[in-house]
Design an enzyme around this catalytic site. Structure first.
Site, short mmCIF file in Angstrom:
data_model
loop_
_atom_site.label_atom_id
_atom_site.label_comp_id
_atom_site.label_asym_id
_atom_site.label_seq_id
_atom_site.Cartn_x
_atom_site.Cartn_y
_atom_site.Cartn_z
N VAL A 62 -15.36 50.44 36.12
CA VAL A 62 -15.92 49.10 35.94
C VAL A 62 -15.64 48.18 37.12
O VAL A 62 -16.30 47.14 37.27
CB VAL A 62 -15.41 48.44 34.63
CG1 VAL A 62 -15.85 49.22 33.41
CG2 VAL A 62 -13.90 48.25 34.66
N TYR A 156 -2.50 39.35 32.80
CA TYR A 156 -3.25 39.74 31.61
C TYR A 156 -3.73 38.50 30.86
O TYR A 156 -4.91 38.43 30.46
CB TYR A 156 -2.35 40.60 30.70
CG TYR A 156 -3.10 41.25 29.56
CD1 TYR A 156 -3.84 42.40 29.77
CD2 TYR A 156 -3.05 40.73 28.27
CE1 TYR A 156 -4.53 43.03 28.73
CE2 TYR A 156 -3.73 41.34 27.22
CZ TYR A 156 -4.46 42.48 27.46
OH TYR A 156 -5.14 43.08 26.43
#
Length: 251
Positions: A62, A156
């Site tokens: 990706v 994150y």
């Protein structure tokens, strides 16, 4: 494989965990599923869990514009359309204080969790705008870190907060083209990543506490619910977590 009148779904990170659970739930409501990810061997094994002809494996990075473009060209040529994209592929690094975080770790997480979602979303929107009938649905895996951070989780948490903005922007820009976009924020689910909560996770005050998890199938069912709605209805955000998870009241 017959694709006539089939509903086509693409699941990134589809070889295991939440991605595979969502793919199985999508199969159960009539979708033909494309399982995409880096590990082709794992994807090929996952396809064996589906009824014949209901799933295919495709290798995908990706973070690579070329890899994403090649996959979506393949989807258009093979299936003719895409009805649902579940942007599930994700990455994380070891929790460390922000001042000790290597920039390489920051870039690794952002490139996968944010840029990867952007690249797949961009390609999906392009295809959904030109296909007939026009439109489709994009579902982003936000994580509850899109709402509230854990300690020492800057990359994150930043990536998942950014997903919320991308989800809303895509939902807005897709309106004119019958493209719906929503986000699912998942708490601790029984996956390799989620099961770490059973051994204890650091809380806001620094102490370690065990946290409950839910069966990963509950997450797959939630994704299928979102995907199964007519395109005039959108779940913009959904939070799925253990009832006793300490999200509400963190800190």
């Amino acid at each position: 494989m017959s694709t006539e009148n089939a509903k086509i779904a693409l699941v990134t990170g589809g070889g295991s965990g939440i991605g595979l659970s969502a793919a199985k739930a999508l199969e159960a409501i009539g979708f033909t599923v494309i399982l995409a990810g880096r590990n082709k061997e794992k994807l090929d094994q996952a396809v064996k869990l589906f009824a014949a002809g209901q799933a295919v494996a495709r290798q995908l990075d990706v973070t690579s514009p070329e890899s994403v473009a090649a996959l979506f060209q393949d989807i258009q040529e093979t299936f003719g359309r895409l009805d649902v994209l579940f942007n599930n592929a994700g990455n994380n690094v070891k929790d460390v204080p922000i001042d000790e975080l290597p920039v390489e770790d920051w870039l690794s997480v952002i490139n996968t969790n944010l840029t990867g979602v952007f690249l797949c979303t961009q390609a999906a929107v392009k295809l959904m705008k030109q296909q007939s009938p026009q439109g489709g649905r994009i579902i982003n895996n936000g994580s509850i870190s899109a709402q509230s951070p854990r300690p020492n989780s800057a990359p994150y948490t930043a990536s998942k907060h950014a997903i919320t903005g991308l989800t809303k922007s895509t939902a807005l820009d897709g309106r004119a083209f019958n493209i719906a976009c929503g986000q699912i924020d998942v708490g601790n689910a029984a996956t390799d990543m989620g099961n770490k909560a059973l051994a204890g996770r650091m809380q806001a005050d620094g102490h370690i506490a065990e946290e409950p998890v839910i069966p990963v199938e509950r997450v797959g069912e939630a994704v299928a619910f979102m995907a199964g709605l007519p395109l005039d209805t959108n779940v913009l955000t959904m939070t799925v977590m253990a009832s006793a998870m300490p999200l509400v009241g963190r800190g």
